[in-house]
Write an enzyme that holds these catalytic residues in place. Structure first.
Site, mmCIF file in Angstrom:
data_model
loop_
_atom_site.group_PDB
_atom_site.id
_atom_site.type_symbol
_atom_site.label_atom_id
_atom_site.label_comp_id
_atom_site.label_asym_id
_atom_site.label_seq_id
_atom_site.Cartn_x
_atom_site.Cartn_y
_atom_site.Cartn_z
ATOM 1 N N SER A 157 2.435 4.791 -8.942
ATOM 2 C CA SER A 157 2.535 3.350 -9.188
ATOM 3 C C SER A 157 2.527 3.051 -10.693
ATOM 4 O O SER A 157 3.358 3.568 -11.429
ATOM 5 C CB SER A 157 1.383 2.678 -8.429
ATOM 6 O OG SER A 157 1.476 1.301 -8.478
ATOM 7 N N HIS A 362 2.936 2.232 0.035
ATOM 8 C CA HIS A 362 2.487 2.479 -1.345
ATOM 9 C C HIS A 362 1.285 3.422 -1.422
ATOM 10 O O HIS A 362 1.157 4.197 -2.371
ATOM 11 C CB HIS A 362 2.131 1.139 -1.999
ATOM 12 C CG HIS A 362 2.190 1.163 -3.488
ATOM 13 N ND1 HIS A 362 3.364 1.349 -4.182
ATOM 14 C CD2 HIS A 362 1.223 1.043 -4.440
ATOM 15 C CE1 HIS A 362 3.116 1.333 -5.489
ATOM 16 N NE2 HIS A 362 1.822 1.148 -5.666
#
Ligand SMILES: *[C@@H]1O[C@H](CO)[C@@H](O)[C@H](O)[C@H]1NC(C)=O
Ligand SMILES: *[C@@H]1O[C@H](CO)[C@@H](O)[C@H](O)[C@H]1NC(C)=O
Ligand SMILES: *[C@@H]1O[C@H](CO)[C@@H](O)[C@H](O)[C@H]1NC(C)=O
Length: 391
Positions: A157, A362
């Site tokens: 990320s 994610h």
């Protein structure tokens, strides 16, 4: 009225639960629990922030060190909370020399050589400083301690955005990174869906409120919201439903098979962790301005700071390290569309892969229950085939 009731309930629950809670294990303690020795190294950045860097001692030693960098409102813990099924310990078990870094402001970086962490000046940073100061200092420390000329970098990320910041603003760092394995890479943010896109739309308002309240540190260990979350999310059944199924999955993409109810308490003990409000605002700007650029202070301050009315974009053409982009089809933060924009701009993408797991979200990249099946083989494949030899 409803809010009052909820708060009353939470206060009562808070009192009820008081004293029953153990302090969560830190990175070193989790490593030790699974039989690994972990060194803790102190890194001091050029601008005085004091960060903890963890080194997992492995029996065999492979030449190129692997450095893992966490995402937003996260810490080194993200790479170890799945215990011996975590990426950090799995790499160590396979003979890799594993280093795990932290950015300023999180629980392993809430210290400075002279600034008080409770002062305004301490919190004046965003992912720009994570890349420019923190990542550079961490890489130099790893290279110094290992005698290696390059590292392999694994980012999750925001852990990728900071690498693009560093290598575009300080091009000499391109020579210190063999490859970036970008897990759920964050850079452009212009293809987000609700509710994240809606939160970003109102972010200028939220920013003004935060400034009125003088709120500079968000999700710190002592913050009310984090303490409420940690208690509430642990309540059997409703905690899992509200915190994970409703809240977390709406932000990150849903994948119920990879986040089991018994993992909630471990997860909320380690996520979210503190960062600056400015970091969140900077990402919101990237999204609203549709540009991966420096922080926008407004015309007046921009002229003072940059001698420009608008902040400069980070020059992605200057990021000439090899990059492997690994993307989740169900990731609501690092979307396939936004990664496509990044892929077009990076000059040296050596691999692009949408993980075949349909529900890949994610968090599956760092804390999915079966990461060793659907993710790790690709990472090992890249690390093993893309070997770097000194000189
Ligand atoms: C991980 O640890 C658990 C218990 O701590 C153990 O039963 C299991 O065999 C370990 N797995 C690996 C891959 O080492
Ligand atoms: C600011 O920018 C202007 C125009 O680009 C340039 O002429 C000037 O020298 C710059 N000032 C500084 C202090 O860099
Ligand atoms: C961006 O980086 C590339 C490659 O180093 C360079 O050729 C180009 O001039 C840079 N662009 C800007 C605007 O600095």
């Amino acid at each position: 009225m409803a809010t009052c009731t909820v708060f009353l309930f939470l206060i009562v629950f808070n009192l009820y639960a008081f004293g029953f809670e153990e302090k969560p294990l830190n990175f070193v303690q989790i490593g030790n629990k699974y039989g690994y020795k972990v060194e803790e190294i102190i890194v001091i950045t050029e601008d005085g922030y004091i960060l903890k860097l963890f080194h997992i001692i492995s029996v065999k030693s492979v030449k190129t060190p692997v450095l893992l960098m966490h995402g937003i409102t996260d810490s080194a813990d993200t790479w170890i909370i799945r215990g011996n099924n975590s990426l950090s310990l799995t790499l160590a078990a396979n003979g890799y020399d594993v280093w795990v870094g932290n950015c300023r402001g999180n629980k392993y970086g809430r210290k400075h050589i002279y600034l008080d962490p409770d002062s305004d000046d301490f919190w004046d940073f965003s992912f720009h400083e994570f890349g420019y100061y923190d990542l550079s200092a961490i890489i130099d420390t790893v290279l110094y301690l290992t005698g290696s000329k390059k590292i392999n970098l694994l980012g999750h990320s925001q852990g990728n955005a900071i690498c693009y910041v560093l290598t575009s603003t300080r091009p000499e760092y391109n020579n210190k990174i063999n490859i970036l394995i970008a897990l759920a890479p964050i850079c452009f943010l212009q293809n987000l869906q609700p509710p994240v896109s809606k939160i970003i739309e109102v972010s200028p308002k939220l920013d003004r409120i935060a400034k009125l309240l003088n709120l500079q540190e968000v999700f710190g260990d002592n913050s009310l919201i984090v303490n409420i979350l940690r208690k509430y999310c642990r309540i059997p059944f409703i905690g899992y439903k509200t915190c994970i199924l409703d809240l977390l999955f709406s932000l990150s993409g849903d994948d119920i098979d990879e986040f089991e109810p018994s993992f909630v308490s471990t997860f909320v003990d380690h996520f979210p962790v503190g960062t600056s409000e400015k970091d969140l605002v900077h990402f919101a700007q990237v999204s609203l301005r549709r540009k991966f650029a420096n922080y926008d202070y407004g015309i007046q301050r921009n002229i003072e700071i940059y001698n420009l009315t608008e902040p400069m974009e980070y020059n992605l053409s200057a990021v000439n390290i090899k990059v492997a982009l690994l993307v989740g089809a169900n990731d609501k933060l690092s979307t396939i569309e936004d990664v496509a924009l990044l892929r077009e701009r990076l000059p040296n993408v050596v691999k692009y892969l949408v993980i075949p797991r349909r529900k890949m979200n994610h968090f599956d990249f760092v804390s999915g229950l079966h990461m060793e099946d659907y993710l790790f083989p690709y990472i090992f494949d890249i690390l093993n085939t893309d070997t770097y030899t000194e000189n």
